[in-house]
Design a protein around this motif. Structure first.
Motif, PDB file in Angstrom:
ATOM      1  N   ILE A 109       0.854  -1.188   0.000  1.00 35.39           N
ATOM      2  CA  ILE A 109       0.000   0.000   0.000  1.00 35.39           C
ATOM      3  C   ILE A 109       0.889   1.237   0.000  1.00 35.39           C
ATOM      4  CG2 ILE A 109      -1.860   1.243   1.159  1.00 35.39           C
ATOM      5  CD1 ILE A 109      -2.602  -1.601   0.208  1.00 35.39           C
ATOM      6  N   GLY A 110       0.713   2.126  -0.971  1.00 30.31           N
ATOM      7  CA  GLY A 110       1.480   3.361  -1.047  1.00 30.31           C
ATOM      8  C   GLY A 110       0.635   4.548  -0.627  1.00 30.31           C
ATOM      9  N   VAL A 111       1.192   5.410   0.228  1.00 27.76           N
ATOM     10  CA  VAL A 111       0.483   6.596   0.711  1.00 27.76           C
ATOM     11  C   VAL A 111       1.265   7.830   0.287  1.00 27.76           C
ATOM     12  CG1 VAL A 111      -0.416   7.816   2.730  1.00 27.76           C
ATOM     13  CG2 VAL A 111      -0.370   5.302   2.700  1.00 27.76           C
ATOM     14  N   THR A 112       0.606   8.741  -0.431  1.00 27.39           N
ATOM     15  CA  THR A 112       1.281   9.959  -0.870  1.00 27.39           C
ATOM     16  C   THR A 112       0.416  11.174  -0.575  1.00 27.39           C
ATOM     17  OG1 THR A 112       2.613  10.892  -2.674  1.00 27.39           O
ATOM     18  CG2 THR A 112       0.426  10.065  -3.259  1.00 27.39           C
ATOM     19  N   GLY A 113       1.043  12.347  -0.559  1.00 26.62           N
ATOM     20  CA  GLY A 113       0.352  13.595  -0.247  1.00 26.62           C
ATOM     21  C   GLY A 113       1.305  14.512   0.493  1.00 26.62           C
ATOM     22  N   ILE A 186       8.956   9.604  -6.677  1.00 28.69           N
ATOM     23  CA  ILE A 186       8.186   9.355  -7.907  1.00 28.69           C
ATOM     24  C   ILE A 186       8.944   9.895  -9.112  1.00 28.69           C
ATOM     25  CG2 ILE A 186       6.028   9.813  -9.121  1.00 28.69           C
ATOM     26  CD1 ILE A 186       4.748  10.172  -6.284  1.00 28.69           C
ATOM     27  N   VAL A 187       9.361  11.156  -9.023  1.00 33.28           N
ATOM     28  CA  VAL A 187      10.067  11.799 -10.127  1.00 33.28           C
ATOM     29  C   VAL A 187      11.408  11.122 -10.395  1.00 33.28           C
ATOM     30  CG1 VAL A 187      11.180  13.955 -10.861  1.00 33.28           C
ATOM     31  CG2 VAL A 187       8.932  14.024  -9.778  1.00 33.28           C
ATOM     32  N   LYS A 220       1.784  17.343 -10.465  1.00 36.57           N
ATOM     33  CA  LYS A 220       2.023  16.392 -11.554  1.00 36.57           C
ATOM     34  C   LYS A 220       2.902  15.226 -11.084  1.00 36.57           C
ATOM     35  CE  LYS A 220       1.543  19.751 -15.323  1.00 36.57           C
ATOM     36  NZ  LYS A 220       2.284  20.577 -16.313  1.00 36.57           N
ATOM     37  N   ALA A 221       3.857  15.536 -10.203  1.00 34.83           N
ATOM     38  CA  ALA A 221       4.726  14.482  -9.665  1.00 34.83           C
ATOM     39  C   ALA A 221       3.901  13.464  -8.881  1.00 34.83           C
ATOM     40  CB  ALA A 221       5.803  15.099  -8.770  1.00 34.83           C
ATOM     41  N   LYS A 222       3.012  13.957  -8.028  1.00 32.91           N
ATOM     42  CA  LYS A 222       2.145  13.059  -7.264  1.00 32.91           C
ATOM     43  C   LYS A 222       1.235  12.259  -8.201  1.00 32.91           C
ATOM     44  CE  LYS A 222       3.200  14.384  -2.978  1.00 32.91           C
ATOM     45  NZ  LYS A 222       3.838  13.465  -2.005  1.00 32.91           N
ATOM     46  N   LYS A 223       0.721  12.936  -9.212  1.00 34.69           N
ATOM     47  CA  LYS A 223      -0.216  12.298 -10.141  1.00 34.69           C
ATOM     48  C   LYS A 223       0.430  11.150 -10.906  1.00 34.69           C
ATOM     49  CE  LYS A 223      -3.365  13.449 -13.960  1.00 34.69           C
ATOM     50  NZ  LYS A 223      -2.771  12.563 -14.980  1.00 34.69           N
ATOM     51  N   MET A 224       1.738  11.261 -11.186  1.00 35.09           N
ATOM     52  CA  MET A 224       2.454  10.195 -11.896  1.00 35.09           C
ATOM     53  C   MET A 224       2.313   8.852 -11.183  1.00 35.09           C
ATOM     54  SD  MET A 224       5.971  12.187 -12.908  1.00 35.09           S
ATOM     55  CE  MET A 224       6.872  10.643 -13.147  1.00 35.09           C
ATOM     56  N   PHE A 225       2.276   8.902  -9.858  1.00 33.64           N
ATOM     57  CA  PHE A 225       2.123   7.684  -9.064  1.00 33.64           C
ATOM     58  C   PHE A 225       0.828   6.969  -9.430  1.00 33.64           C
ATOM     59  CE2 PHE A 225       0.964   6.051  -4.591  1.00 33.64           C
ATOM     60  CZ  PHE A 225       1.519   4.803  -4.835  1.00 33.64           C
TER      61      PHE A 225
END
Length: 475
Positions: A109-113, A186-187, A220-225
């Motif tokens: 499970i990956g958590v980002t924000g 991510i980037v 955009k970096a977060k969205k790539m995930f």
């Protein structure tokens, strides 16, 4: 494992110069950490180019080099070369294959924000433990394999360390892994090669603009995930966040929402020991993940309500005189606002909010005056001090925070002059805040949270906000 065995499981274009049957014993990103049998990855970084150190790696025992080009001065007969378009992209896939694709053997499970990653990831980890499921945790605070704690140096480790860590979790019998996924990782392609079971977006606000330059680039970096998640994965997004919908706009996974202001898939108010409206979102996110992992809803709620919060996240320390101190990692404008607004709801009618904070050096300077103004507006007394100055002049950082303060230091609500104090020494600043506090006040010590060091002039010295408070209470 032979080079060809590794390459058989990598779906990337490459060319080989040399023996594809060479035996690979370990992987390294540093030419200084080479043993016989090492595969060295030559990466182009911001400060140096690994291609310049290929010869050093070979002389130290590297038998394989993954690179984008072979420098003319290199003797191609001394090692095998794998030529790829971008070494950064290749590392994660290569490491995943070398370690036997560990993420495929667990539910990851990956958590980002921007805010809430550590709290959400830690609470999912603890809840899974409550269900007696052996789980790994990869977070800003610590990495944990079952109950074994491993020091954490980055929110998300480099690709080789990450795959090695996942492999150790497999070998220890972990069924689940919960990991924070930073925008940098991510980037920089650090999470390449990881197969996620689920992903969650908490929120997005001003942070890391020293790296991403604009908030749009950061988003955009977060969205790539989410763009790269597989179709059989689930993705959960915060419906109440301004970026919540766009974050999953091009996501191929099964999409779910959580929140309180719109018709979200998950909207229950989850009872927990954690304080603050922002933690109501965090606990709802935890609940949503566990529900999608097919745990029974009532059992989830019963486990969550008794879980302790993570270290340094709205962590309460108090004394018998009725003075409360809250230690928190808040180091962004949104984070500062969230914790101070929550503290205001807790303080007594005559109580005051006394805030101690600073801003980290060698990081986004544009948020410094913004954080200064928020601390001023949402506190009764503000003590501006050092955070981790790193290689910057602490006084310079404080001066940049000052730029956000009003020219006339006046509390508009009652016409009184607000108390602003500037103390470079963080320990003295914390001691001053405690000495000013009276029964009913809340002292907010922000910015460092769980950290047990302070970095000044590039040197890390032991320092613990909570430790300073406890010692001051004893005196």
């Amino acid at each position: 494992m032979t080079l060809q065995e590794i390459l058989n499981d990598i779906n990337l274009p490459y060319d080989i110069v040399g023996d594809n049957g060479v035996d690979i014993k370990n992987l390294s990103l540093s030419s200084r950490e080479i043993n016989h049998g090492t595969c060295f990855f030559a990466i182009r970084g911001e400060k140096s180019d690994g291609h310049k150190f290929i010869n050093d790696a070979i002389e130290s025992g590297a038998v394989c080099i993954v690179c984008e080009e072979i420098p003319e001065a290199i003797d191609k007969n001394k090692a095998t070369f794998v030529l790829v378009k971008d070494t950064h992209i290749a590392i994660g896939y290569f490491a995943s294959s070398f370690y036997g694709h560990p993420s495929k053997k667990m539910k990851v499970i990956g958590v980002t924000g921007t805010n809430g990653k550590t709290t959400v990831a830690t609470m999912i980890y603890r809840a899974l433990g409550g269900f007696m499921r052996k789980t790994g945790l990869i977070s800003t605070v610590e990495n944990i394999i079952g109950n074994e704690i491993i020091e954490s140096t980055h929110t998300t480790p480099d690709a080789i360390t990450l795959q090695k860590l996942l492999n150790e979790m497999v070998k220890s019998g972990c069924e689940y892994v919960v990991m924070e996924v930073s925008s940098h990782s991510i980037v920089q392609n650090r999470i390449n090669g990881i197969v996620f079971t689920g992903a969650l977006f908490t929120n997005l606000s001003h942070d890391h603009l020293d790296y991403h330059h604009t908030i749009d680039n950061y988003a955009k970096a977060k969205k790539m995930f989410f763009d790269n998640l597989p179709v059989n994965c689930f993705a959960i997004t915060n419906a109440d966040d301004v970026y919540g919908k766009s974050m999953v706009a091009d996501c191929k996974a099964h999409i779910y929402t959580y929140g309180f202001n719109f018709n979200a898939d998950f909207s229950d108010l989850i009872t927990s020991k954690l304080i603050g409206h922002f933690n109501e979102y965090n606990m709802l996110a935890v609940y949503a993940v566990l529900k999608l992992l097919e745990f029974e809803p009532n059992n989830i709620k019963n486990i969550i309500k008794d879980l302790p919060g993570p270290k340094g996240r709205f962590e309460l320390v108090y004394n018998q005189a009725g003075i409360r101190c809250i230690v928190d990692y808040a180091h962004t404008p949104d984070g500062i606002a969230n914790v101070l607004e929550s503290a205001r709801n807790l303080v007594s009618d005559n109580g005051r909010i006394i805030t101690v904070f600073g801003c980290g050096g060698d990081r986004d300077i544009s948020k410094r005056p913004v954080m200064g103004r928020l601390a001023y507006d949402l506190s009764d007394i503000v003590i501006i001090t050092s955070d981790n100055p790193r290689n910057e002049d602490p006084q310079k950082i404080i001066n940049e925070i000052k730029q956000g303060l009003p020219e006339i230091n006046l509390d508009s609500a009652n016409g009184q002059i607000k108390q602003l104090i500037f103390i470079i020494d963080r320990e003295q600043a914390i001691k001053k805040s405690v000495s000013l506090a009276k029964s009913g006040d809340i002292v907010m010590i922000l910015g460092k949270g769980h950290e047990t060091y302070q970095e000044i002039a590039g040197v890390k010295n032991h320092f613990d906000d909570k430790e300073v408070v406890i010692n001051e209470f004893k005196d």
